[in-house]
Design a protein around this motif. Structure first.
Motif, PDB file in Angstrom:
ATOM      1  N   ILE A  86     -27.728 122.475 -18.930  1.00  0.00           N
ATOM      2  CA  ILE A  86     -27.744 124.003 -19.238  1.00  0.00           C
ATOM      3  C   ILE A  86     -28.482 124.120 -17.902  1.00  0.00           C
ATOM      4  CG2 ILE A  86     -28.690 125.826 -20.599  1.00  0.00           C
ATOM      5  CD1 ILE A  86     -26.602 124.100 -22.171  1.00  0.00           C
ATOM      6  N   ILE A  87     -28.151 124.969 -16.971  1.00  0.00           N
ATOM      7  CA  ILE A  87     -29.034 125.087 -15.694  1.00  0.00           C
ATOM      8  C   ILE A  87     -29.630 126.586 -15.786  1.00  0.00           C
ATOM      9  CG2 ILE A  87     -28.654 125.377 -13.255  1.00  0.00           C
ATOM     10  CD1 ILE A  87     -26.125 123.783 -13.187  1.00  0.00           C
ATOM     11  N   VAL A  88     -30.617 126.478 -15.747  1.00  0.00           N
ATOM     12  CA  VAL A  88     -31.520 127.802 -15.793  1.00  0.00           C
ATOM     13  C   VAL A  88     -32.014 128.236 -14.504  1.00  0.00           C
ATOM     14  CG1 VAL A  88     -33.564 128.936 -17.100  1.00  0.00           C
ATOM     15  CG2 VAL A  88     -32.508 126.895 -17.964  1.00  0.00           C
ATOM     16  N   PHE A  96     -33.742 134.767  -7.279  1.00  0.00           N
ATOM     17  CA  PHE A  96     -32.260 133.694  -7.386  1.00  0.00           C
ATOM     18  C   PHE A  96     -32.071 133.464  -6.007  1.00  0.00           C
ATOM     19  CE2 PHE A  96     -27.589 134.313  -7.665  1.00  0.00           C
ATOM     20  CZ  PHE A  96     -27.237 133.176  -8.279  1.00  0.00           C
ATOM     21  N   ILE A  97     -31.865 132.019  -5.682  1.00  0.00           N
ATOM     22  CA  ILE A  97     -31.039 131.306  -4.729  1.00  0.00           C
ATOM     23  C   ILE A  97     -29.822 130.830  -4.871  1.00  0.00           C
ATOM     24  CG2 ILE A  97     -31.446 129.757  -2.833  1.00  0.00           C
ATOM     25  CD1 ILE A  97     -34.509 129.796  -3.915  1.00  0.00           C
ATOM     26  N   PRO A  98     -28.749 131.606  -4.676  1.00  0.00           N
ATOM     27  CA  PRO A  98     -27.353 131.078  -5.098  1.00  0.00           C
ATOM     28  C   PRO A  98     -27.074 129.692  -4.584  1.00  0.00           C
ATOM     29  CG  PRO A  98     -27.347 133.535  -4.255  1.00  0.00           C
ATOM     30  CD  PRO A  98     -28.804 132.996  -3.919  1.00  0.00           C
ATOM     31  N   PHE A  99     -27.514 129.486  -3.426  1.00  0.00           N
ATOM     32  CA  PHE A  99     -27.058 128.105  -2.714  1.00  0.00           C
ATOM     33  C   PHE A  99     -27.719 127.057  -3.800  1.00  0.00           C
ATOM     34  CE2 PHE A  99     -28.235 124.569  -0.060  1.00  0.00           C
ATOM     35  CZ  PHE A  99     -26.880 124.127   0.395  1.00  0.00           C
ATOM     36  N   LEU A 100     -28.850 127.151  -4.333  1.00  0.00           N
ATOM     37  CA  LEU A 100     -29.327 125.994  -5.263  1.00  0.00           C
ATOM     38  C   LEU A 100     -28.606 126.006  -6.382  1.00  0.00           C
ATOM     39  CD1 LEU A 100     -31.727 124.062  -5.874  1.00  0.00           C
ATOM     40  CD2 LEU A 100     -32.846 125.958  -7.016  1.00  0.00           C
ATOM     41  N   LEU A 101     -28.285 127.424  -7.028  1.00  0.00           N
ATOM     42  CA  LEU A 101     -27.440 127.341  -8.345  1.00  0.00           C
ATOM     43  C   LEU A 101     -26.140 126.476  -7.954  1.00  0.00           C
ATOM     44  CD1 LEU A 101     -26.751 127.791 -11.049  1.00  0.00           C
ATOM     45  CD2 LEU A 101     -25.977 130.165 -10.551  1.00  0.00           C
ATOM     46  N   ILE A 278     -11.948 134.678  -4.297  1.00  0.00           N
ATOM     47  CA  ILE A 278     -12.924 133.938  -4.516  1.00  0.00           C
ATOM     48  C   ILE A 278     -14.177 134.561  -3.716  1.00  0.00           C
ATOM     49  CG2 ILE A 278     -13.877 131.739  -3.534  1.00  0.00           C
ATOM     50  CD1 ILE A 278     -11.051 130.440  -3.916  1.00  0.00           C
ATOM     51  N   SER A 279     -15.280 134.402  -4.506  1.00  0.00           N
ATOM     52  CA  SER A 279     -16.504 135.136  -3.958  1.00  0.00           C
ATOM     53  C   SER A 279     -16.913 134.548  -2.580  1.00  0.00           C
ATOM     54  CB  SER A 279     -17.544 134.926  -4.895  1.00  0.00           C
ATOM     55  OG  SER A 279     -18.794 134.607  -4.304  1.00  0.00           O
ATOM     56  N   LEU A 280     -17.155 135.571  -1.510  1.00  0.00           N
ATOM     57  CA  LEU A 280     -17.539 134.980  -0.413  1.00  0.00           C
ATOM     58  C   LEU A 280     -18.963 134.140  -0.286  1.00  0.00           C
ATOM     59  CD1 LEU A 280     -17.032 135.280   2.996  1.00  0.00           C
ATOM     60  CD2 LEU A 280     -18.412 137.348   2.921  1.00  0.00           C
ATOM     61  N   GLU A 281     -19.892 134.758  -1.203  1.00  0.00           N
ATOM     62  CA  GLU A 281     -21.021 133.925  -1.279  1.00  0.00           C
ATOM     63  C   GLU A 281     -20.865 132.434  -1.691  1.00  0.00           C
ATOM     64  OE1 GLU A 281     -24.314 134.268  -1.206  1.00  0.00           O
ATOM     65  OE2 GLU A 281     -23.903 136.160   0.327  1.00  0.00           O
ATOM     66  N   ARG A 282     -19.872 132.258  -2.704  1.00  0.00           N
ATOM     67  CA  ARG A 282     -19.576 130.827  -3.149  1.00  0.00           C
ATOM     68  C   ARG A 282     -18.849 129.998  -1.886  1.00  0.00           C
ATOM     69  NH1 ARG A 282     -20.661 127.891  -7.482  1.00  0.00           N
ATOM     70  NH2 ARG A 282     -18.298 127.428  -7.628  1.00  0.00           N
ATOM     71  N   TYR A 283     -17.976 130.793  -1.198  1.00  0.00           N
ATOM     72  CA  TYR A 283     -17.414 129.987  -0.116  1.00  0.00           C
ATOM     73  C   TYR A 283     -18.675 129.698   0.943  1.00  0.00           C
ATOM     74  CZ  TYR A 283     -14.369 128.942   3.777  1.00  0.00           C
ATOM     75  OH  TYR A 283     -13.550 128.391   4.850  1.00  0.00           O
ATOM     76  N   LYS A 284     -19.703 130.772   1.106  1.00  0.00           N
ATOM     77  CA  LYS A 284     -20.536 130.313   2.290  1.00  0.00           C
ATOM     78  C   LYS A 284     -21.367 129.189   1.630  1.00  0.00           C
ATOM     79  CE  LYS A 284     -21.581 134.971   3.825  1.00  0.00           C
ATOM     80  NZ  LYS A 284     -22.616 136.061   3.786  1.00  0.00           N
ATOM     81  N   SER A 285     -21.730 129.217   0.473  1.00  0.00           N
ATOM     82  CA  SER A 285     -22.622 128.004  -0.195  1.00  0.00           C
ATOM     83  C   SER A 285     -21.714 126.797   0.015  1.00  0.00           C
ATOM     84  CB  SER A 285     -22.646 128.216  -1.813  1.00  0.00           C
ATOM     85  OG  SER A 285     -23.694 128.961  -2.023  1.00  0.00           O
ATOM     86  N   TYR A 286     -20.434 126.566  -0.131  1.00  0.00           N
ATOM     87  CA  TYR A 286     -19.715 125.530   0.145  1.00  0.00           C
ATOM     88  C   TYR A 286     -19.843 125.005   1.534  1.00  0.00           C
ATOM     89  CZ  TYR A 286     -15.674 122.641   1.231  1.00  0.00           C
ATOM     90  OH  TYR A 286     -14.694 121.678   1.690  1.00  0.00           O
ATOM     91  N   LEU A 287     -19.579 126.073   2.665  1.00  0.00           N
ATOM     92  CA  LEU A 287     -19.736 125.626   3.883  1.00  0.00           C
ATOM     93  C   LEU A 287     -21.121 124.913   4.296  1.00  0.00           C
ATOM     94  CD1 LEU A 287     -18.126 128.518   5.667  1.00  0.00           C
ATOM     95  CD2 LEU A 287     -16.956 126.460   5.436  1.00  0.00           C
ATOM     96  N   LYS A 288     -22.128 125.719   3.505  1.00  0.00           N
ATOM     97  CA  LYS A 288     -23.445 125.136   3.730  1.00  0.00           C
ATOM     98  C   LYS A 288     -23.818 123.725   3.105  1.00  0.00           C
ATOM     99  CE  LYS A 288     -28.252 126.789   3.264  1.00  0.00           C
ATOM    100  NZ  LYS A 288     -28.962 127.752   2.588  1.00  0.00           N
ATOM    101  N   MET A 289     -23.062 123.654   2.111  1.00  0.00           N
ATOM    102  CA  MET A 289     -23.285 122.402   1.169  1.00  0.00           C
ATOM    103  C   MET A 289     -22.786 121.274   2.190  1.00  0.00           C
ATOM    104  SD  MET A 289     -22.593 122.634  -2.639  1.00  0.00           S
ATOM    105  CE  MET A 289     -23.050 124.012  -3.215  1.00  0.00           C
TER     106      MET A 289
END
Ligand SMILES: Nc1nc2c(ncn2[C@@H]2O[C@H](COP(=O)(O)OP(=O)(O)O)[C@@H](O)[C@H]2O)c(=O)[nH]1
Ligand SMILES: [Mg+2]
Ligand SMILES: [Zn+2]
Length: 301
Positions: A86-88, A96-101, A278-289
């Protein structure tokens, strides 16, 4: 019950300074646990979450004779056999930091835990922030995750969240200061140490050091974990495996079998990002990861 030797079954609930506590299912009671020497030949170390078999030696002590094979072992914190994380998160305090989530979603999925998202402290949000959060909630729901909104101090959304703790071992994860211990208290009524968020950093200090599994509901256990505020998924998995844990990417079958969804042509994931599926934010997180520093307009041209 292990019929052959008449052993009782239990679960390791806590490990403090090398000392183990076991909860015995038959007795519905906790004991100090002592592993037998021969068990050490089978496993080097026992962790919270390990299912074990043994017998009481006296009213406070339980000798562990055997261990059930582990389903998985989470590294940080060390907990065995957890089936759900359960990720709080919070939208505010801390921000909120989307990249961390996104990184936590990938990491827990990789370890074999089903990740569920909770945004806590919703009582702190004004109307506009609440609308923003609803948009974020939609993004993650569309990606394929369950999202709950709670306020641990006002016990809002807690009853609904209770239904998630339905089997096995569930752990509360996420950065410190978001209210993990407060949620656990609201769920179980057990008051754990809750630390005030430091005004300066808006991040609480670490108060939870190890994992303690608390019996909850029917045959289920909840563990509170110390927070992480940073995680590098490439330290735990291979770059090529990262896209397997972006659930929404899996809906698209790119022409290249091992598409990295970066520089390949006719990539369906990139197409979906362009179309807004697909959310651009999520895709950006992927590239950063995966640490790809390719300009977005080059990728999404
Ligand atoms: N306003 C508000 N504060 C909360 C809520 N839940 C927790 N807190 C506060 O946030 C701080 C950190 O909570 P804690 O449970 O220790 O967070 P943890 O580090 O994730 O375990 C404490 O001061 C709590 O009282 C909530 O739903 N609303
Ligand atoms: Mg805590
Ligand atoms: Zn692709």
């Amino acid at each position: 019950m292990n019929k052959e030797k008449n052993l009782k079954s239990g679960i390791i609930t806590e490990k403090i300074a090398g000392k183990l506590e076991v909860y015995c299912f038959e007795d519905k009671k906790s004991y100090l646990a002592i592993p037998r020497g021969k068990l050490r030949k089978k496993v080097k170390t026992l962790y919270a979450g390990d299912y074990v078999y043994g017998l009481n030696i006296d009213e406070n002590t339980f000798a562990i004779e055997d261990i059930k094979e582990r389903k998985n072992l989470l590294i940080r914190p060390k907990v065995a056999n957890a089936s759900k994380a359960i990720i709080v998160q919070t939208f505010k305090k801390p921000d909120f930091i989307p990249f961390l989530l996104d990184s936590l979603l990938v990491a827990y999925d990789y370890y074999g835990l089903d990740p569920v998202i909770v945004f806590n402290k919703i009582d702190l949000l004004n109307e506009d922030e609440r609308k923003e959060l609803e948009k974020v909630k939609k993004i993650y729901e569309n990606a394929g995750y369950k999202v709950y909104l709670t306020s641990a101090i006002y016990k809002e959304g807690i009853d609904k969240l209770k239904e998630e703790f339905d089997k096995d071992i569930c752990i509360l994860a996420g950065p410190s200061g978001v209210g993990k211990s407060s949620i656990l208290s609201a769920l179980t009524g057990i008051n754990l140490k809750v630390q005030e968020v430091s005004e300066k950093t808006e991040r609480g200090r670490h108060t939870t050091t190890g994992v303690k599994l608390i019996p909850f509901g029917k045959n289920s256990f909840i563990g509170d974990t110390p927070g992480f505020s940073k995680i590098d998924v490439l330290e735990i998995m291979d770059e090529k495996d990262v896209p397997k844990y972006f659930r929404e990417f899996l809906r698209y079958s790119c022409p290249y079998k091992n598409c990295t969804h970066t520089l390949e042509e006719n990539c369906l994931v990139k197409e979906a990002v362009k179309k807004g599926e697909i959310s651009l934010e999520r895709y950006k997180s992927y590239l950063k990861m995966i640490k790809k520093n390719i300009p977005l307009d080059e990728l999404l041209k």
